[in-house]
Design an enzyme around this catalytic site. Sequence first.
Site, PDB file in Angstrom:
ATOM      1  N   ASN A   1      25.366 -17.042  35.984  1.00 43.40           N
ATOM      2  CA  ASN A   1      26.110 -16.805  37.213  1.00 43.40           C
ATOM      3  C   ASN A   1      26.478 -15.324  37.258  1.00 43.40           C
ATOM      4  OD1 ASN A   1      26.632 -19.623  38.447  1.00 43.40           O
ATOM      5  ND2 ASN A   1      27.124 -19.876  36.268  1.00 43.40           N
ATOM      6  N   GLU A   2      25.658 -14.558  37.964  1.00 47.09           N
ATOM      7  CA  GLU A   2      25.785 -13.115  37.990  1.00 47.09           C
ATOM      8  C   GLU A   2      26.924 -12.676  38.926  1.00 47.09           C
ATOM      9  OE1 GLU A   2      24.228 -11.645  35.823  1.00 47.09           O
ATOM     10  OE2 GLU A   2      22.075 -11.979  35.752  1.00 47.09           O
ATOM     11  N   PRO A   3      27.346 -11.399  38.839  1.00 54.14           N
ATOM     12  CA  PRO A   3      28.352 -10.903  39.774  1.00 54.14           C
ATOM     13  C   PRO A   3      27.960 -11.226  41.218  1.00 54.14           C
ATOM     14  CG  PRO A   3      27.960  -9.280  38.084  1.00 54.14           C
ATOM     15  CD  PRO A   3      26.944 -10.361  37.859  1.00 54.14           C
TER      16      PRO A   3
ATOM     17  N   THR B   1      21.390  -7.597  33.467  1.00 48.57           N
ATOM     18  CA  THR B   1      21.081  -8.737  32.594  1.00 48.57           C
ATOM     19  C   THR B   1      19.653  -8.630  32.074  1.00 48.57           C
ATOM     20  OG1 THR B   1      22.633 -10.174  33.765  1.00 48.57           O
ATOM     21  CG2 THR B   1      20.882 -11.252  32.504  1.00 48.57           C
TER      22      THR B   1
END
Length: 677
Positions: free
Chosen positions: A201-203, A220
């Site tokens: 769950n990225e920014p 990432t």
Amino acid sequence: MAEIEQKLFLNLRYNHHLSKFMDEQVLDPQTILMQTANNPTSGTIGQPITYEKIATRIFANSKEASGAVAKEIADLIRKKQKEGKSCVLGLATGSSPKTVYAQLIRMHKEEGLSFKNVISFNLDEYYPMEPDSIHSYHRFMKEQLFDHVDIPKENYYLPSGTLPAESIPDFCTSYENKINALGGLDFQLLGIGGNGHVGFNEPGALINSRTRLITLDHSTRAAAAMEFGGLHKVPRKAITMGITPILNARRIVLLAWGERKAGVIRQSVEGPVTEHVPASYLQAHPNVSFVVDESAASELTRVKTPWAVDTVVWDNAMVKKAVSHLSTTLRKPILKLTDKDYNDHGMSDLLAQHGSSYEININVFNQLQHTITGWPGGKPNADDSNRPERAEPAKKRVLIFSPHPDDDIISMGGTFQRLVDQGHEVHVAYQTSGNIAVADDEALRFMEFALDFDQNFDIANTKTKKLFEEAKNFLRHTKDSEIDTPEIREVKGIIRRGEAKATCRFVGIPTSQAHFLNMPFYETGTVQKSPISDADIKIIEEIIEEIKPHQIYAAGDFADPHGTHKVCWDAIEAALERSKHKKFMEDCWVWLYRGAWAEWDIYEIEMAVPMSPDQVLKKRQGIFKHQSQKDGVVFQGEDSREFWQRAEERNRGTAQLYDDLGLAEYEAMEAFVRWKF
């Protein structure tokens, strides 16, 4: 931010587990938002102020921390067994949980811990990704846990990296339905990315996100480039469990090791709830803990400025830390700090105990001044009472341990050169071959050179030709599930040995004083290494016995507890423990340097070796001898600068810090901390 706060409240209100928590506590939206406000709070008068909105346990090292987490998981498994129930675990991958899994395996083998009642769901998987690829999380989990315990094969689930794109939404829904049908996750283990991601769950991920296919953030992918052998080989997408199913777990534990995670840990624990740092969403969970080592905790307020939250013991180390921090914060030289500066920044009790700011300033200034020396091996015939190194013996035997074949020149090249120029007998022990850091194209180029050389000089060596042809064919057709053959690893190792010898000649020591240890733990052909063994320790012990050094230099960059630098240090430390009783060790001092990634904090530095502009340039030229690591290096990481650029900026930054504190101005500095037995 209002939209994020509203989503936070809605998630809390309607989440089954958390709504029960809210009903019991009779919380309203304003109370929830106040609990995640950015202001420090204090329980009762006399108790320390806390800036932390998530319970955070700090351990001395990752091994101790991992043991505590593994025990909690084992206790939960056993509790569920006694109740005749399944234990539903959410599991993570990456370097952080490796030691937790190793401890669970140990408990299974030595203490009879059974996993027959365990059902597990992994957080994520790269997409696309074959399950037998060396980069697959399927393979990771089998090698790190599943193949070593008695969990039934039908009891562990992972997202699939081989699904047709059109099937992914249905798969993700089914994945969550399986978890819900079991009553939800009893325990969720998490790591954290440098950008604050949990799972993948990225920014920008929303708090109500579900299991889905996502596009990986560049940072990432850059962080994973080391494992994949280059950024271009890292998948651009992944399937990940969403924030909502993670928050639905009854218990959450997040792991973080090393100084590279320190900044994002502080943001997650002390900062506001924000989609820009997805781990901050965990502030809303009633039963979450962050488990970190001292390095990962180093930016937390209670660690970085403990005098701001509680009463401290003002010993010399704390005074040095506080005064240098105050000087840096105010951008004032140490000798210009005033009583008012101390009082305005929570350090009035330091004044009360140690006198005026003038006396404290002079004391700390002198301590920092005494760390600076142009004689890292000690200055002959000089008063060494205020110098970091001894004057005698005037000519020392020096042993520099270099985890990879270029760490010596990158991390302490100026000091290396200074030691040689000042007449010391300098040896370099290259602990590993460094072969996995050589790109396939580089290996092919050298093999073709060797073949052309043989042909042009009419050297008939059919065995070598056959070996090289097979290696070339392998490299051109290799798959992700395959690792380099021993022959290819040997070729890559030869390349790096040649570069290391070139550096030694450039600095001015004979190649006979370059020792290639080829420690066995490293020779797996992958980023994943074997644990150190007695054979590794014995190799270090023997080189120390052979050289009988007055000085040892070793890499002190322990950001990754499973990284090569840390493993190499563990072997050195074990060898020193075995050797410390020997007579020659009474005269041996150990100095730790850091790599191109980070530097010691100013209050930690015990020896700072200044460099002139000419010496900086010569160090750069020495780094250039490692041509296979110069352009398009395999392990570039998130930092796009080349190693020589990182080293120069780090060295100049250290010199600038000394200058800012009011000390002498130099072009650059290399810094060291002494390790004592």
